[in-house]
Motif scaffolding. Sequence first.
Motif, short mmCIF file in Angstrom:
data_model
loop_
_atom_site.label_atom_id
_atom_site.label_comp_id
_atom_site.label_asym_id
_atom_site.label_seq_id
_atom_site.Cartn_x
_atom_site.Cartn_y
_atom_site.Cartn_z
N ILE A 122 7.60 0.91 -8.51
CA ILE A 122 7.54 -0.29 -9.34
C ILE A 122 7.19 0.12 -10.77
O ILE A 122 6.35 1.01 -10.98
N ILE A 123 7.81 -0.54 -11.73
CA ILE A 123 7.42 -0.40 -13.14
C ILE A 123 7.12 -1.79 -13.69
O ILE A 123 7.92 -2.71 -13.54
N ALA A 177 0.84 -1.19 0.00
CA ALA A 177 0.00 0.00 0.00
C ALA A 177 0.88 1.24 0.00
O ALA A 177 1.87 1.31 0.73
N GLY A 178 0.52 2.20 -0.82
CA GLY A 178 1.28 3.44 -0.94
C GLY A 178 2.31 3.44 -2.05
O GLY A 178 2.82 4.51 -2.42
N ASP A 179 2.63 2.27 -2.61
CA ASP A 179 3.60 2.22 -3.70
C ASP A 179 3.05 2.92 -4.93
O ASP A 179 1.89 2.76 -5.30
N ARG A 180 3.94 3.68 -5.58
CA ARG A 180 3.62 4.27 -6.88
C ARG A 180 4.06 3.30 -7.97
O ARG A 180 5.19 2.82 -7.93
N VAL A 181 3.16 3.03 -8.92
CA VAL A 181 3.41 2.00 -9.91
C VAL A 181 3.19 2.58 -11.31
O VAL A 181 2.13 3.15 -11.58
N LEU A 182 4.17 2.41 -12.19
CA LEU A 182 4.04 2.80 -13.59
C LEU A 182 3.81 1.56 -14.42
O LEU A 182 4.61 0.61 -14.37
N VAL A 183 2.73 1.55 -15.18
CA VAL A 183 2.39 0.42 -16.04
C VAL A 183 2.44 0.89 -17.48
O VAL A 183 1.68 1.79 -17.88
N HIS A 184 3.31 0.31 -18.27
CA HIS A 184 3.34 0.62 -19.70
C HIS A 184 2.27 -0.20 -20.40
O HIS A 184 2.00 -1.35 -20.04
N GLY A 185 1.66 0.38 -21.43
CA GLY A 185 0.56 -0.31 -22.11
C GLY A 185 -0.68 -0.35 -21.24
O GLY A 185 -1.32 -1.39 -21.08
N GLY A 186 -1.05 0.78 -20.68
CA GLY A 186 -2.12 0.82 -19.70
C GLY A 186 -3.48 0.40 -20.21
O GLY A 186 -4.31 -0.04 -19.43
N SER A 187 -3.73 0.52 -21.51
CA SER A 187 -5.04 0.16 -22.04
C SER A 187 -5.12 -1.29 -22.52
O SER A 187 -6.17 -1.74 -22.99
N SER A 188 -4.02 -2.03 -22.41
CA SER A 188 -4.02 -3.44 -22.79
C SER A 188 -4.79 -4.27 -21.78
O SER A 188 -5.19 -3.77 -20.72
N GLY A 189 -4.99 -5.54 -22.08
CA GLY A 189 -5.63 -6.41 -21.12
C GLY A 189 -4.89 -6.44 -19.80
O GLY A 189 -5.48 -6.32 -18.72
N ILE A 190 -3.57 -6.59 -19.87
CA ILE A 190 -2.76 -6.59 -18.65
C ILE A 190 -2.81 -5.23 -17.98
O ILE A 190 -2.95 -5.12 -16.75
N GLY A 191 -2.70 -4.18 -18.76
CA GLY A 191 -2.69 -2.84 -18.20
C GLY A 191 -3.96 -2.49 -17.46
O GLY A 191 -3.92 -1.94 -16.34
N THR A 192 -5.11 -2.82 -18.04
CA THR A 192 -6.38 -2.46 -17.40
C THR A 192 -6.59 -3.25 -16.11
O THR A 192 -7.16 -2.72 -15.14
N VAL A 193 -6.12 -4.48 -16.07
CA VAL A 193 -6.19 -5.25 -14.82
C VAL A 193 -5.23 -4.69 -13.79
O VAL A 193 -5.57 -4.55 -12.61
N ALA A 194 -4.01 -4.34 -14.23
CA ALA A 194 -3.02 -3.80 -13.30
C ALA A 194 -3.51 -2.51 -12.65
O ALA A 194 -3.35 -2.32 -11.44
N ILE A 195 -4.09 -1.63 -13.43
CA ILE A 195 -4.61 -0.37 -12.87
C ILE A 195 -5.57 -0.66 -11.73
O ILE A 195 -5.46 -0.09 -10.63
N GLN A 196 -6.52 -1.55 -11.98
CA GLN A 196 -7.57 -1.81 -11.00
C GLN A 196 -7.03 -2.51 -9.75
O GLN A 196 -7.38 -2.15 -8.62
N LEU A 197 -6.15 -3.50 -9.95
CA LEU A 197 -5.62 -4.21 -8.79
C LEU A 197 -4.69 -3.33 -7.96
O LEU A 197 -4.73 -3.36 -6.72
N VAL A 198 -3.86 -2.54 -8.62
CA VAL A 198 -2.98 -1.63 -7.88
C VAL A 198 -3.82 -0.68 -7.03
O VAL A 198 -3.54 -0.47 -5.84
N ARG A 199 -4.84 -0.11 -7.63
CA ARG A 199 -5.69 0.85 -6.91
C ARG A 199 -6.38 0.18 -5.73
O ARG A 199 -6.42 0.72 -4.62
N GLN A 200 -6.94 -1.02 -5.95
CA GLN A 200 -7.67 -1.69 -4.88
C GLN A 200 -6.77 -2.16 -3.75
O GLN A 200 -7.21 -2.29 -2.61
#
Length: 340
Positions: free
Chosen positions: A222-223, A150-173
């Motif tokens: 994290i990237i 919790a609190g980590d800042r995470v950069l995800v490349h390809g944010g609109s991809s299948g992996i990217g959209t899941v990563a955004i949601q899981l990181v936030r939650q």
Amino acid sequence: MNPTLPVMMQAVTYAEPGPPDVMAISEVPTPTPGRGEVLVRVMAAGVNRPDIMQRKGLYPPPPGASPLLGLEIAGEVIARGPGIADDAFPAIGARVCALSNGGGYAQYCVVPAGQCLPWPVGFDALHAAALPETFFTVWSNLFMTAHLRAGDRVLVHGGSSGIGTVAIQLVRQMGGIPYVTAGTAAKCELCTTIGAEAAINYHEDDFVARIAELTDGRGVDIILDMVGGAYLERNLRCLAPDGRLVIIALQGGARAENVGLARIMTRRLVVTGTTLRPRDTAYKAEIARQLHQHAWPLLEKKTIRPLIHATFPFAQVVDAHKLMENGTHSGKIILNLQTS
């Protein structure tokens, strides 16, 4: 072979590696589950970047895996091999989604039992098939390899991809702060809509400069990178002290030139990479266990969701691959075997 099962089935095959048009639907023998495996009647299958690479001859299946394409499925368990306890999941008749080791583009697919998960409550086959590859990949890399807190800042490349959209949601939650890169204004808007703190259009902005601005010069912890060599130097410049870079694909090349290594030493950076497909069944089963514990309740409460860009009938697998390759999609591409 169980006498109630067909000896032959339909599956996507190709004689030689090449463009999407080399694929065709052919009759092949129906597989038989071995020890610790189940046979699933496939209702839907996800299309993923590794499928494209395998079709081109650039990503051969590991030893012992099916030579057929397809790494994620949803369907019904219709047979079990030896070595599975009578009361163990999944039972005959269970609706499962699964990370396969290959063979998902077919009417029947053999999968290790530990790589199966139940459909989340309220899901149909298409949405269940959108889960395994992306959720297994994101969870294993961000939470098991990079140890996101919790609190980590995470950069995800390809944010609109299948992996990217899941990563955004899981990181936030899970209490992290997700930043992403994407290639169009529309894709950036999608990313912020589902929870990205900020989305950087890499055609218009220098993501290194923008990350510095967004984090007050600190950088990210994290990237998650799908680009590889072309981004290595810039990724290192985005990382905060003790930052972790996890490389999961090499869409920008497997080599990096003129990379300053001193930054890794002075800022105590960790650079690692993983490929999921060759990992053993026990490791994949542990990912499944953790997903069932942590992510499946979020899916059932609709706190997070898979994003499906398009579905194709099984017979239109060529069109599905063409869409994946042209890069205009956002989210998952699914093959529907229920209408074939």
